[in-house]
Design a protein around this motif. Structure first.
Motif, PDB file in Angstrom:
ATOM      1  N   ASN A  44       0.819  -1.220   0.000  1.00  0.00           N
ATOM      2  CA  ASN A  44       0.000   0.000   0.000  1.00  0.00           C
ATOM      3  C   ASN A  44       0.852   1.269   0.000  1.00  0.00           C
ATOM      4  O   ASN A  44       0.540   2.230  -0.696  1.00  0.00           O
ATOM      5  CB  ASN A  44      -0.941   0.016   1.212  1.00  0.00           C
ATOM      6  N   ARG A  45       1.930   1.271   0.794  1.00  0.00           N
ATOM      7  CA  ARG A  45       2.770   2.468   0.842  1.00  0.00           C
ATOM      8  C   ARG A  45       3.417   2.742  -0.520  1.00  0.00           C
ATOM      9  O   ARG A  45       3.447   3.880  -0.993  1.00  0.00           O
ATOM     10  CB  ARG A  45       3.851   2.323   1.920  1.00  0.00           C
ATOM     11  N   SER A  46       3.926   1.689  -1.140  1.00  0.00           N
ATOM     12  CA  SER A  46       4.538   1.848  -2.458  1.00  0.00           C
ATOM     13  C   SER A  46       3.504   2.307  -3.477  1.00  0.00           C
ATOM     14  O   SER A  46       3.793   3.153  -4.337  1.00  0.00           O
ATOM     15  CB  SER A  46       5.170   0.526  -2.906  1.00  0.00           C
ATOM     16  N   TRP A  47       2.283   1.759  -3.389  1.00  0.00           N
ATOM     17  CA  TRP A  47       1.201   2.142  -4.304  1.00  0.00           C
ATOM     18  C   TRP A  47       0.864   3.621  -4.150  1.00  0.00           C
ATOM     19  O   TRP A  47       0.715   4.348  -5.147  1.00  0.00           O
ATOM     20  CB  TRP A  47      -0.016   1.269  -4.028  1.00  0.00           C
ATOM     21  N   LEU A  48       0.767   4.098  -2.913  1.00  0.00           N
ATOM     22  CA  LEU A  48       0.469   5.512  -2.680  1.00  0.00           C
ATOM     23  C   LEU A  48       1.604   6.402  -3.187  1.00  0.00           C
ATOM     24  O   LEU A  48       1.364   7.473  -3.750  1.00  0.00           O
ATOM     25  CB  LEU A  48       0.245   5.764  -1.185  1.00  0.00           C
ATOM     26  N   HIS A  49       2.829   5.941  -3.020  1.00  0.00           N
ATOM     27  CA  HIS A  49       3.980   6.739  -3.427  1.00  0.00           C
ATOM     28  C   HIS A  49       4.146   6.761  -4.950  1.00  0.00           C
ATOM     29  O   HIS A  49       4.260   7.825  -5.559  1.00  0.00           O
ATOM     30  CB  HIS A  49       5.247   6.195  -2.765  1.00  0.00           C
ATOM     31  N   VAL A  50       4.142   5.572  -5.559  1.00  0.00           N
ATOM     32  CA  VAL A  50       4.445   5.473  -6.987  1.00  0.00           C
ATOM     33  C   VAL A  50       3.232   5.786  -7.856  1.00  0.00           C
ATOM     34  O   VAL A  50       3.310   6.587  -8.792  1.00  0.00           O
ATOM     35  CB  VAL A  50       4.994   4.066  -7.323  1.00  0.00           C
ATOM     36  N   THR A  51       2.094   5.153  -7.557  1.00  0.00           N
ATOM     37  CA  THR A  51       0.910   5.301  -8.413  1.00  0.00           C
ATOM     38  C   THR A  51       0.171   6.611  -8.175  1.00  0.00           C
ATOM     39  O   THR A  51      -0.171   7.328  -9.112  1.00  0.00           O
ATOM     40  CB  THR A  51      -0.049   4.115  -8.202  1.00  0.00           C
ATOM     41  N   VAL A  52      -0.088   6.924  -6.904  1.00  0.00           N
ATOM     42  CA  VAL A  52      -0.856   8.128  -6.590  1.00  0.00           C
ATOM     43  C   VAL A  52       0.040   9.370  -6.592  1.00  0.00           C
ATOM     44  O   VAL A  52      -0.436  10.485  -6.750  1.00  0.00           O
ATOM     45  CB  VAL A  52      -1.589   7.974  -5.241  1.00  0.00           C
ATOM     46  N   GLY A  53       1.343   9.169  -6.436  1.00  0.00           N
ATOM     47  CA  GLY A  53       2.265  10.293  -6.510  1.00  0.00           C
ATOM     48  C   GLY A  53       2.397  11.083  -5.229  1.00  0.00           C
ATOM     49  O   GLY A  53       2.585  12.302  -5.257  1.00  0.00           O
ATOM     50  N   ILE A  54       2.305  10.396  -4.077  1.00  0.00           N
ATOM     51  CA  ILE A  54       2.450  11.053  -2.777  1.00  0.00           C
ATOM     52  C   ILE A  54       3.863  10.816  -2.272  1.00  0.00           C
ATOM     53  O   ILE A  54       4.285   9.665  -2.104  1.00  0.00           O
ATOM     54  CB  ILE A  54       1.410  10.514  -1.775  1.00  0.00           C
ATOM     55  N   ARG A  55       4.582  11.877  -2.015  1.00  0.00           N
ATOM     56  CA  ARG A  55       5.998  11.749  -1.676  1.00  0.00           C
ATOM     57  C   ARG A  55       6.210  10.980  -0.375  1.00  0.00           C
ATOM     58  O   ARG A  55       7.037  10.067  -0.314  1.00  0.00           O
ATOM     59  CB  ARG A  55       6.633  13.131  -1.569  1.00  0.00           C
ATOM     60  N   ASP A 198      -6.765  -1.850 -15.683  1.00  0.00           N
ATOM     61  CA  ASP A 198      -5.754  -2.629 -14.965  1.00  0.00           C
ATOM     62  C   ASP A 198      -4.377  -2.225 -15.475  1.00  0.00           C
ATOM     63  O   ASP A 198      -4.212  -1.841 -16.637  1.00  0.00           O
ATOM     64  CB  ASP A 198      -5.987  -4.118 -15.225  1.00  0.00           C
ATOM     65  N   HIS A 199      -3.374  -2.300 -14.589  1.00  0.00           N
ATOM     66  CA  HIS A 199      -2.020  -1.983 -15.037  1.00  0.00           C
ATOM     67  C   HIS A 199      -1.008  -2.918 -14.393  1.00  0.00           C
ATOM     68  O   HIS A 199      -1.277  -3.550 -13.380  1.00  0.00           O
ATOM     69  CB  HIS A 199      -1.675  -0.523 -14.733  1.00  0.00           C
ATOM     70  N   CYS A 200       0.141  -3.015 -14.989  1.00  0.00           N
ATOM     71  CA  CYS A 200       1.226  -3.837 -14.484  1.00  0.00           C
ATOM     72  C   CYS A 200       1.952  -3.070 -13.388  1.00  0.00           C
ATOM     73  O   CYS A 200       2.545  -2.025 -13.655  1.00  0.00           O
ATOM     74  CB  CYS A 200       2.189  -4.194 -15.626  1.00  0.00           C
ATOM     75  N   HIS A 201       1.929  -3.583 -12.159  1.00  0.00           N
ATOM     76  CA  HIS A 201       2.584  -2.906 -11.056  1.00  0.00           C
ATOM     77  C   HIS A 201       4.101  -2.999 -11.171  1.00  0.00           C
ATOM     78  O   HIS A 201       4.825  -2.182 -10.604  1.00  0.00           O
ATOM     79  CB  HIS A 201       2.130  -3.503  -9.719  1.00  0.00           C
ATOM     80  N   THR A 202       4.601  -3.996 -11.887  1.00  0.00           N
ATOM     81  CA  THR A 202       6.041  -4.184 -12.030  1.00  0.00           C
ATOM     82  C   THR A 202       6.647  -3.162 -12.981  1.00  0.00           C
ATOM     83  O   THR A 202       7.688  -2.567 -12.709  1.00  0.00           O
ATOM     84  CB  THR A 202       6.358  -5.604 -12.535  1.00  0.00           C
ATOM     85  N   HIS A 203       5.983  -2.939 -14.115  1.00  0.00           N
ATOM     86  CA  HIS A 203       6.549  -2.070 -15.145  1.00  0.00           C
ATOM     87  C   HIS A 203       5.810  -0.747 -15.314  1.00  0.00           C
ATOM     88  O   HIS A 203       6.316   0.172 -15.963  1.00  0.00           O
ATOM     89  CB  HIS A 203       6.562  -2.806 -16.494  1.00  0.00           C
ATOM     90  N   GLY A 204       4.576  -0.657 -14.797  1.00  0.00           N
ATOM     91  CA  GLY A 204       3.860   0.608 -14.824  1.00  0.00           C
ATOM     92  C   GLY A 204       3.067   0.892 -16.081  1.00  0.00           C
ATOM     93  O   GLY A 204       2.587   2.012 -16.265  1.00  0.00           O
ATOM     94  N   PHE A 205       2.892  -0.112 -16.946  1.00  0.00           N
ATOM     95  CA  PHE A 205       2.143   0.110 -18.188  1.00  0.00           C
ATOM     96  C   PHE A 205       0.675  -0.268 -18.032  1.00  0.00           C
ATOM     97  O   PHE A 205       0.322  -1.194 -17.297  1.00  0.00           O
ATOM     98  CB  PHE A 205       2.736  -0.725 -19.323  1.00  0.00           C
ATOM     99  N   VAL A 206      -0.200   0.443 -18.762  1.00  0.00           N
ATOM    100  CA  VAL A 206      -1.603   0.042 -18.852  1.00  0.00           C
ATOM    101  C   VAL A 206      -1.669  -1.319 -19.526  1.00  0.00           C
ATOM    102  O   VAL A 206      -0.967  -1.568 -20.510  1.00  0.00           O
ATOM    103  CB  VAL A 206      -2.413   1.058 -19.683  1.00  0.00           C
ATOM    104  N   ARG A 207      -2.490  -2.232 -18.991  1.00  0.00           N
ATOM    105  CA  ARG A 207      -2.637  -3.537 -19.634  1.00  0.00           C
ATOM    106  C   ARG A 207      -3.959  -3.639 -20.382  1.00  0.00           C
ATOM    107  O   ARG A 207      -3.979  -3.830 -21.594  1.00  0.00           O
ATOM    108  CB  ARG A 207      -2.508  -4.659 -18.590  1.00  0.00           C
TER     109      ARG A 207
END
Length: 255
Positions: A44-55, A198-207
């Motif tokens: 969840n922390r990584s998701w908030l940081h990387v996907t949502v863009g929260i520092r 849906d997207h790939c959490h490993t590479h960040g691309f839309v699937r």
């Protein structure tokens, strides 16, 4: 709020239909930071940081404290991940509803219409599916608004990779010119209209666009009796290949 909605507020409590699973809840006070309760899930922390863009997302007890500026991105990302979000808002009774309210592009609103008209003239990636006044707190009224993915009235078609190679984004600028997921059939089961991207959490691309049931099939820790969606018999994971860095031999793409 309509009684047939899969996510409802009943006597101040969130009620979901079987198969919906836990729903994220976000509280927007009159002032200060956003408070979010997100279903426990690894990363969840990584998701908030990387996907949502929260520092620097802050976690205490069972909730996250997040900057107010992330609200629209958070709601967009939560809907893609869980299907629905309940947004609790403290609405000022004294402020007036203006044209700025009708043209707003976010979900933050503190005017006298209690958000009923907020953003109705703006195109977005989610839409209000129900709301209810929960409590009167003197100078403000607390409301609960349920948001879900934006629907489509057109006949659903088969997805043909329109977003192949595109990075998954949850901000408005990043999603410019994206079609809504509801324009397509679910790329996994092909039996239901898609609702989220849906997207790939490993590479960040839309699937691919998926229905809620297929999108939540990999959730961990929730049993069927607690609302976990069961896997469709028509489940097909070949849509993973829409990630341009997908590799069959080591299958790096996570759900």
């Amino acid at each position: 709020m309509r009684a047939d909605l899969p996510v409802r507020i009943v006597d101040g409590h969130v009620v979901t239909d079987p198969g919906i699973g836990p729903v994220a809840m976000v509280w927007l006070p009159l002032h200060g930071e956003v408070i979010a309760k997100i279903p426990p899930r690894k990363g969840n922390r990584s998701w908030l940081h990387v996907t949502v863009g929260i520092r620097s997302p802050k976690f205490e007890d069972d909730r996250w404290t997040l900057p107010r500026s992330c609200l629209v991105r958070l709601v967009t990302a939560v809907i893609d991940r869980y299907g629905y979000v309940v947004l609790w808002r403290d609405m000022s009774k004294l402020s007036q509803c203006t044209r700025a309210c009708l043209e707003a592009t976010g979900v933050e609103c503190q005017c006298s219409c209690l958000g009923a008209h907020h953003g109705q003239d703006a195109a977005g990636w989610f839409e209000r599916v129900g709301d209810v006044v929960v409590a009167d707190h003197g100078e403000c009224t607390r409301t609960a608004v349920v948001y879900g993915p934006r629907g489509s009235d057109a006949n659903a078609v088969v997805y043909d990779g329109k977003l192949v190679g595109v990075r998954y984004r949850v901000d408005r600028a990043g999603r410019r010119n994206w079609p809504t997921a509801a324009q397509f059939m679910c790329a996994s089961c092909m039996t239901a209209r898609a609702s989220v991207w849906d997207h790939c959490h490993t590479h960040g691309f839309v699937r691919a666009p998926l229905c809620n049931r297929c999108n939540t099939r990999h959730w961990r820790g929730w049993q069927p009796q607690h609302g976990r969606a069961t896997t469709s018999r028509n489940f097909d994971d070949s849509y993973y290949r829409w990630c341009p860095e997908y590799a069959d031999e080591w299958r790096p793409c996570s759900a």
